[in-house]
Design a protein around this motif. Structure first.
Motif, short mmCIF file in Angstrom:
data_model
loop_
_atom_site.label_atom_id
_atom_site.label_comp_id
_atom_site.label_asym_id
_atom_site.label_seq_id
_atom_site.Cartn_x
_atom_site.Cartn_y
_atom_site.Cartn_z
N SER A 189 -3.25 -5.21 -8.85
CA SER A 189 -3.64 -6.37 -8.04
C SER A 189 -5.01 -6.21 -7.42
O SER A 189 -5.49 -7.12 -6.74
N SER A 190 -5.65 -5.06 -7.64
CA SER A 190 -6.94 -4.80 -6.99
C SER A 190 -8.10 -5.28 -7.84
O SER A 190 -7.94 -5.71 -8.98
N MET A 191 -9.28 -5.17 -7.27
CA MET A 191 -10.51 -5.53 -7.97
C MET A 191 -11.20 -4.28 -8.53
O MET A 191 -12.39 -4.33 -8.85
N LEU A 192 -10.47 -3.19 -8.63
CA LEU A 192 -11.05 -1.93 -9.10
C LEU A 192 -11.35 -2.00 -10.59
O LEU A 192 -10.85 -2.86 -11.32
N GLU A 193 -12.17 -1.06 -11.05
CA GLU A 193 -12.51 -0.98 -12.46
C GLU A 193 -11.25 -0.72 -13.30
O GLU A 193 -10.37 0.04 -12.89
N PRO A 194 -11.15 -1.34 -14.48
CA PRO A 194 -9.97 -1.11 -15.34
C PRO A 194 -9.75 0.35 -15.68
O PRO A 194 -8.60 0.80 -15.82
N THR A 195 -10.85 1.10 -15.83
CA THR A 195 -10.69 2.52 -16.16
C THR A 195 -9.97 3.27 -15.04
O THR A 195 -9.17 4.17 -15.30
N SER A 196 -10.24 2.91 -13.78
CA SER A 196 -9.56 3.55 -12.65
C SER A 196 -8.08 3.19 -12.64
O SER A 196 -7.22 4.02 -12.32
N THR A 234 -9.83 12.08 -3.95
CA THR A 234 -10.75 11.17 -3.27
C THR A 234 -10.69 9.78 -3.88
O THR A 234 -10.63 8.77 -3.18
N GLN A 235 -10.66 9.73 -5.21
CA GLN A 235 -10.54 8.44 -5.90
C GLN A 235 -9.23 7.74 -5.55
O GLN A 235 -9.20 6.52 -5.31
N LEU A 236 -8.15 8.51 -5.54
CA LEU A 236 -6.84 7.94 -5.21
C LEU A 236 -6.84 7.37 -3.80
O LEU A 236 -6.38 6.24 -3.57
N HIS A 237 -7.36 8.13 -2.85
CA HIS A 237 -7.37 7.72 -1.45
C HIS A 237 -8.19 6.45 -1.27
O HIS A 237 -7.77 5.50 -0.57
N GLU A 238 -9.34 6.39 -1.92
CA GLU A 238 -10.19 5.20 -1.79
C GLU A 238 -9.59 4.00 -2.50
O GLU A 238 -9.68 2.87 -2.00
N ALA A 239 -8.94 4.25 -3.66
CA ALA A 239 -8.41 3.14 -4.43
C ALA A 239 -7.25 2.45 -3.73
O ALA A 239 -7.21 1.22 -3.62
N ILE A 240 -6.29 3.23 -3.21
CA ILE A 240 -5.12 2.61 -2.61
C ILE A 240 -5.42 2.00 -1.25
O ILE A 240 -4.67 1.15 -0.75
N ASN A 241 -6.55 2.41 -0.63
CA ASN A 241 -6.97 1.83 0.64
C ASN A 241 -8.07 0.78 0.47
O ASN A 241 -8.62 0.30 1.47
N ASP A 242 -8.34 0.43 -0.79
CA ASP A 242 -9.36 -0.60 -1.04
C ASP A 242 -8.91 -1.94 -0.43
O ASP A 242 -7.73 -2.28 -0.41
N SER A 273 -9.15 -4.82 -1.49
CA SER A 273 -8.56 -5.76 -2.45
C SER A 273 -7.09 -5.48 -2.73
O SER A 273 -6.42 -6.28 -3.37
N VAL A 274 -6.58 -4.32 -2.27
CA VAL A 274 -5.19 -3.96 -2.48
C VAL A 274 -4.36 -4.52 -1.33
O VAL A 274 -4.51 -4.10 -0.17
N LYS A 275 -3.50 -5.47 -1.63
CA LYS A 275 -2.69 -6.13 -0.61
C LYS A 275 -1.25 -6.28 -1.10
O LYS A 275 -0.99 -6.28 -2.30
N ALA A 276 -0.35 -6.42 -0.12
CA ALA A 276 1.04 -6.67 -0.45
C ALA A 276 1.17 -8.02 -1.14
O ALA A 276 0.45 -8.98 -0.81
N ARG A 277 2.07 -8.08 -2.10
CA ARG A 277 2.27 -9.33 -2.86
C ARG A 277 3.64 -9.25 -3.51
O ARG A 277 4.42 -8.34 -3.24
N SER A 278 3.93 -10.19 -4.36
CA SER A 278 5.20 -10.18 -5.07
C SER A 278 5.28 -8.92 -5.93
O SER A 278 4.39 -8.66 -6.75
N GLY A 279 6.33 -8.14 -5.78
CA GLY A 279 6.48 -6.90 -6.52
C GLY A 279 5.87 -5.71 -5.82
O GLY A 279 6.00 -4.58 -6.29
N LEU A 280 5.20 -5.94 -4.68
CA LEU A 280 4.60 -4.85 -3.90
C LEU A 280 4.75 -5.19 -2.43
O LEU A 280 3.95 -5.93 -1.86
N THR A 281 5.81 -4.68 -1.82
CA THR A 281 6.07 -4.98 -0.41
C THR A 281 5.10 -4.25 0.49
O THR A 281 4.51 -3.23 0.11
N LYS A 282 4.97 -4.75 1.71
CA LYS A 282 4.07 -4.13 2.67
C LYS A 282 4.54 -2.72 3.01
O LYS A 282 3.72 -1.79 3.14
N SER A 283 5.85 -2.52 3.14
CA SER A 283 6.38 -1.20 3.48
C SER A 283 6.13 -0.19 2.37
O SER A 283 5.77 0.97 2.64
#
Length: 527
Positions: free
Chosen positions: A235-242, A158-166, A168-178
């Protein structure tokens, strides 16, 4: 202890004093064993380490913090068999031994190459899921396995699913949209499987389906792109512990499949016939009546070390691995003893640690064990003096860290380590002392105890997988010994562990490396 000037009480008092002053006498570290040219063994030292590490990981069937398992792999003298020897800090070993006997039979079958590699992997993996089901459920934080460690915490998937779909998580340099979308697709697949698992009313009534679903979750975790996850979380705004916890937790889930893959590759290797005959044997040191109500514990790694002190005719393994990194005292004792290696230490000190000086080891070994105990206490006394003059701030490291696995069946890792050991110009030094430490001389002034190779094999005639409690007679031999090790080289594995490490501090509490079959291993020598 063993007829020397140091008593068990004196050693325990010194340990207790140091514990009050410094709970983390040394930082976490990996121990690099220099490859050796032993023509009597089929397994290279790196492969022996990886097999034992995989088995130790699989042997941890519960998340009980006091039940730490230790495993070693002992080659038979005919070079076509091994004994998997298992010990535990506490608790009954019978259930684990029974399941490991089934694992052993599957590995023997894989060694005969009667089926395809894929079939052998699937057969062994199903047994791994059966063996470690409750530990896996605990790692998932499933409602089917609530423990004090998981109570009140959100489920991993559940944490993984919510985190990667947050958002604040967006494509950027080093992380392509695909690549981000591919990671999200994997997370959705994992979430669907976990939802199916949680919807089951009774796992005992639906055992077959539960094993299938849990197995699919592990496989999906193994295929999960951790590089993408790491880049997305950073690149997200998630907690450092996560950001630290999720890659490590998914990596540990994936390890169940990686370990299965590596063990089958080892068993099927045509150049290494040791899996033709696999025995499984437990060993537990019983506390004497005078200590049965005491809090002292003989750690699992120490128990296996003393098995070979008690049975000098058995061929010694080179590595003793445990389900957690070795504590400071185990690591220090192994270093002073010199006959075995442990892969890693987390550096923490436990004041209920003790040595089994009541065990009836051969009298020939008393003098050396007494000298080791003396050096151990002297090193700790020096630590006490230093700790009493300084104030140290630290955080406690993660005690369970994944080590990189060998690449089967290639022997390139062994060759690379051999070349590294022979060409390095960096002077090795003991990992337990700092520059100018008075205890340095205590760690080097006496020759370390090397492994002893018996003249006659104790396994003659044993061909079936079996369980035996090896507490029989101690056979004595006079064997010529030469020192095999003068120090230890410190390494940190590349990946998240190295990335989170800083020269001025300890590695992050949450460090791990996802171990995949074809992923190269990078070692960084750190002095």
């Amino acid at each position: 202890m063993w007829g020397g000037a140091i008593t068990r009480l004196q050693l325990q008092q010194t340990i207790s004093r140091l514990r009050k002053l410094d709970e983390l006498p040394e930082g976490p570290r990996e121990n690099l064993a220099v490859p050796e040219g032993d023509q009597t063994r089929r397994l290279s030292i790196s492969r022996e380490k990886e097999i034992a590490s995989n088995l130790a990981f699989l042997s941890a069937t519960t998340d009980e913090s006091l039940k730490v398992m230790a495993v070693c792999v002992e080659e038979h003298y005919n070079s076509e068999g091994i004994t998997i020897r298992i010990a535990s800090n506490t608790g009954d070993l019978s259930a684990v031994i029974q399941e490991f006997m089934t694992l052993a039979k599957i590995l023997e079958q894989a060694a005969r190459r009667e089926n395809s590699k894929a079939e052998d992997i699937e057969t062994l993996f199903r047994q791994v899921v059966v063996l470690d089901l409750y530990r896996i459920l605990s790692r998932l934080r499933s409602r089917h396995r609530k423990t004090w460690k998981t109570a009140g915490r959100p489920a991993l998937i559940t944490q993984l699913h919510e985190a990667i779909n947050d958002k604040s998580v967006k494509a950027r340099s080093g992380l392509t949209k695909s690549s981000l979308e591919a990671g999200r697709d994997r997370a959705r697949a994992l979430h669907a499987l976990f939802t199916k698992l949680e919807s089951m009313s009774d796992l005992h009534a639906e055992t077959g389906e539960a094993h299938e679903v849990v197995g699919e979750i592990i496989k999906q975790a193994h295929e999960f792109p951790l590089v993408t996850l790491g880049a997305a979380l950073q690149s997200s705004m998630l907690e450092p512990t996560s950001k630290q916890y999720l890659p490590e937790a998914i990596g540990k889930l994936a390890r169940y499949y990686s370990a299965t893959f590596e063990l089958v590759c080892a068993a099927r290797d045509r150049t290494c016939r040791v899996f033709q005959n696999v025995q499984v044997e437990p060993f537990q040191i019983q506390m004497p009546a005078s200590l049965q109500k005491s809090p002292w514990k003989v750690h699992a790694e120490i128990q296996l070390l003393f098995f070979y002190e008690f049975h000098p005719r058995y061929q010694r393994p080179r590595f003793i691995c445990s389900s957690k990194s070795a504590c400071y005292l185990c690591n220090l004792f192994f270093f002073l003893h010199g006959g075995f290696h442990v892969p890693r230490t987390h550096g923490r000190l436990y004041d209920k640690w003790t040595l089994p000086d009541w065990l009836d080891v051969p009298v020939e070994r008393h003098g050396e064990l007494s000298r080791i105990a003396t050096r151990l206490k002297a090193t700790l006394d020096d630590k006490v003096r230093r700790a009493s003059k300084s104030q140290k701030q630290y955080h406690f490291p993660n005690e369970s860290v994944l080590l990189p696995l060998a690449h089967w069946p290639s022997s390139s890792l062994s060759r690379n380590l051999s070349a590294q050991a022979s060409t390095s110009t960096v002077q090795r030094r003991p990992p337990f002392v700092q520059e100018g430490d008075l205890s340095a001389s205590l760690c080097t002034e006496m020759p370390l105890t090397p492994p002893r190779t018996p003249l006659e094999p104790p396994h003659a005639g044993n061909s079936d997988t079996e369980t035996r409690v090896a507490l029989g007679e101690a056979a004595l031999t006079d064997v010529q010994m030469t020192p095999t090790r003068e120090g230890a080289t410190d390494i940190f594995t590349a990946g998240s562990a190295a990335k989170d490490s800083k020269i001025t501090g300890y590695p992050s509490e949450k460090t791990s490396q996802m171990a995949l079959p074809n992923r190269p291993t990078l070692f960084v020598v750190w002095h």
